[in-house]
Structures are given as C-alpha cells and as structure tokens.
Design an enzyme around this catalytic site. Structure first.
Site, short mmCIF file in Angstrom:
data_model
loop_
_atom_site.label_atom_id
_atom_site.label_comp_id
_atom_site.label_asym_id
_atom_site.label_seq_id
_atom_site.Cartn_x
_atom_site.Cartn_y
_atom_site.Cartn_z
N CYS A 88 10.28 -4.96 10.52
CA CYS A 88 10.28 -6.25 10.27
C CYS A 88 11.67 -6.79 9.76
O CYS A 88 12.00 -7.90 10.22
CB CYS A 88 9.29 -6.65 9.10
N HIS B 72 9.24 -5.22 3.22
CA HIS B 72 8.83 -6.00 4.20
C HIS B 72 9.67 -7.30 4.29
O HIS B 72 9.87 -7.93 3.03
CB HIS B 72 7.36 -6.50 4.36
#
Length: 242
Positions: free
Chosen positions: A100, A31
C-alpha cells in the site's frame, strides 16, 4: 473561466502491528492510504480500492500527514487514480515489494508530476519511516520472521476486481473500483498484536522462545569455518612437535 478548486492531499498512516517500540527508531510495519480531498485511496491483497478518510478497516490510525495542496480538476484526479490503480492491479500485493505504501507514493508522485514544477517545489515528500521496514526486509529477508510476511492488511472494497482478475484481463481492463459510491468493506481478521514489544523484540530478543527462522546455509558456513580453524591449529601444533 471558472476557477479550479484547491484540493488537499494527506497521507494517512496506520499501524499493522504494535509499532510503539519501532516508531522511535524510524521503523515499523505500516499501512497507508492517500487522501485526496474527501476520499482515501489505497492498495491491499485484493487490489486498489477507496474508503472514507482515516478509517481503514480494522487498523488504528497513527498519523495524518499533510503533503500538498493542488489545483487539478476532479475528473483529472479520478483519471490519474484509475491509471495508477490499473498498473498496480496487474500484479499481486506483496508486503515487502509491492504494498500500500508503494501505491500511495506512486499515486502521489503521479498527481504532483501532472500539476507541474511549482506544485513539485511546494509539495512535501512522504516520510521514509512509512515504508523503510519493507525496504530493509526486501534486502535482508532472513531477518524478517515468516509470520510478519503474512500480516493481515485492509481488504479491498466489496466488488473491486482482485489483482489476480486484473492480471488475467490484461492490465485490469475491467477495473472499476472508483466508480459509484457506497461500497462496503469486506470483513477481515484483526491484525496480530505482539505481546512481547512488537517486531523489534521478535527480531532481536535473546529469548530462545522467539521463533526466528535462520537459513541453513548460515549454520553450514559457520560450521565449515570452525572445522577449518581446528584443522589449521592441529597442523600448526603438529609442525611444532616435529
């Protein structure tokens, strides 16, 4: 005329799974969030949101990478963030195709592009390892265990419009994730940690207990090839005896 303050941009990278075995190969499930000054911007299953730098909810920070120093008014930065976030909020989050890392890269490139040629020349590109596994997974999805696709990711800020809502309003016309302050992060489950050495082992281990889904057509094609080879061998043996 007042001078424009300089703002540093960092990419903060977090482990979504146990990446220790994969990291050395330039792979992993990560992430990331783009930190611009004192705010970090990212994208999750419920849309784009912001939070305190280096503190994405329930995922450990692996690295903070300096990318660039820009000279851009704060209102211009906020405008670009809002612009990119609305574009991403028109579609759902997807771990492989729209995650992301895609968001952070798009936001970073949009900001650098608005800063001009000199800023582009001085900027550092985002390292390939951050989103390499997603790229490979999108090309060879049969190699990715189904549970990896559903890996938990940091959720959006409470009150942020979701991707579904943004889509229904037409390009996120009510998007307001970056207005105001003090937003709290909604609760989420802890990311799953592999006890067998991470995704690398789950993909390539010889342990038969690993539950890796193999598309049926691979087995069918292999079986067909074996049958054709056997028939060809029988035909050759038959022609020799004749």
């Amino acid at each position: 005329m007042p001078s424009i303050p300089k703002t540093e941009i960092h990419l903060n990278v977090y482990d979504l799974v146990d990446n220790n075995n994969l990291y050395v190969y330039g792979l992993g499930i990560y992430h990331s969030g783009l930190q611009i000054g004192g705010t970090e911007y990212t994208f999750g299953r419920e849309g784009a949101f912001e939070h305190e730098p280096k503190k994405a909810p329930a995922v450990p920070l692996r690295d903070s990478i300096f990318l660039a120093t820009i000279e851009l008014p704060r209102d211009r930065i906020v405008s670009i963030v809002d612009e990119v976030s609305k574009e991403f909020n028109t579609q759902k989050y997807h771990l492989l195709n729209r995650n992301c890392n895609h968001y952070a890269k798009a936001l970073y490139e949009r900001i650098i592009d608005r800063c001009g040629r000199i800023a582009k020349e001085k900027s550092t590109p985002i390292p390939g390892y951050v989103n390499r596994m997603a790229w490979l997974g999108s090309k060879f999805r049969c190699l990715i265990p189904p549970d990896i696709i559903n890996t938990a990711v940091p959720s959006s800020a409470e009150g942020t419009e979701t991707a579904d809502e943004a889509s229904s309003t037409g390009a996120g016309s009510k998007f307001s994730a970056f207005q105001g302050s003090g937003r709290s992060l909604s609760a989420r489950e802890e990311p799953k940690k592999s006890s067998s050495g991470g995704l690398f082992n789950s993909m390539f281990s010889k342990d038969q207990s690993q539950d890796i889904e193999i598309p049926a057509y691979y087995e069918d094609s292999a079986e067909s090839r074996r049958e054709r080879m056997l028939k060809a061998a029988e035909k050759r043996m038959s022609s020799k005896t004749d």
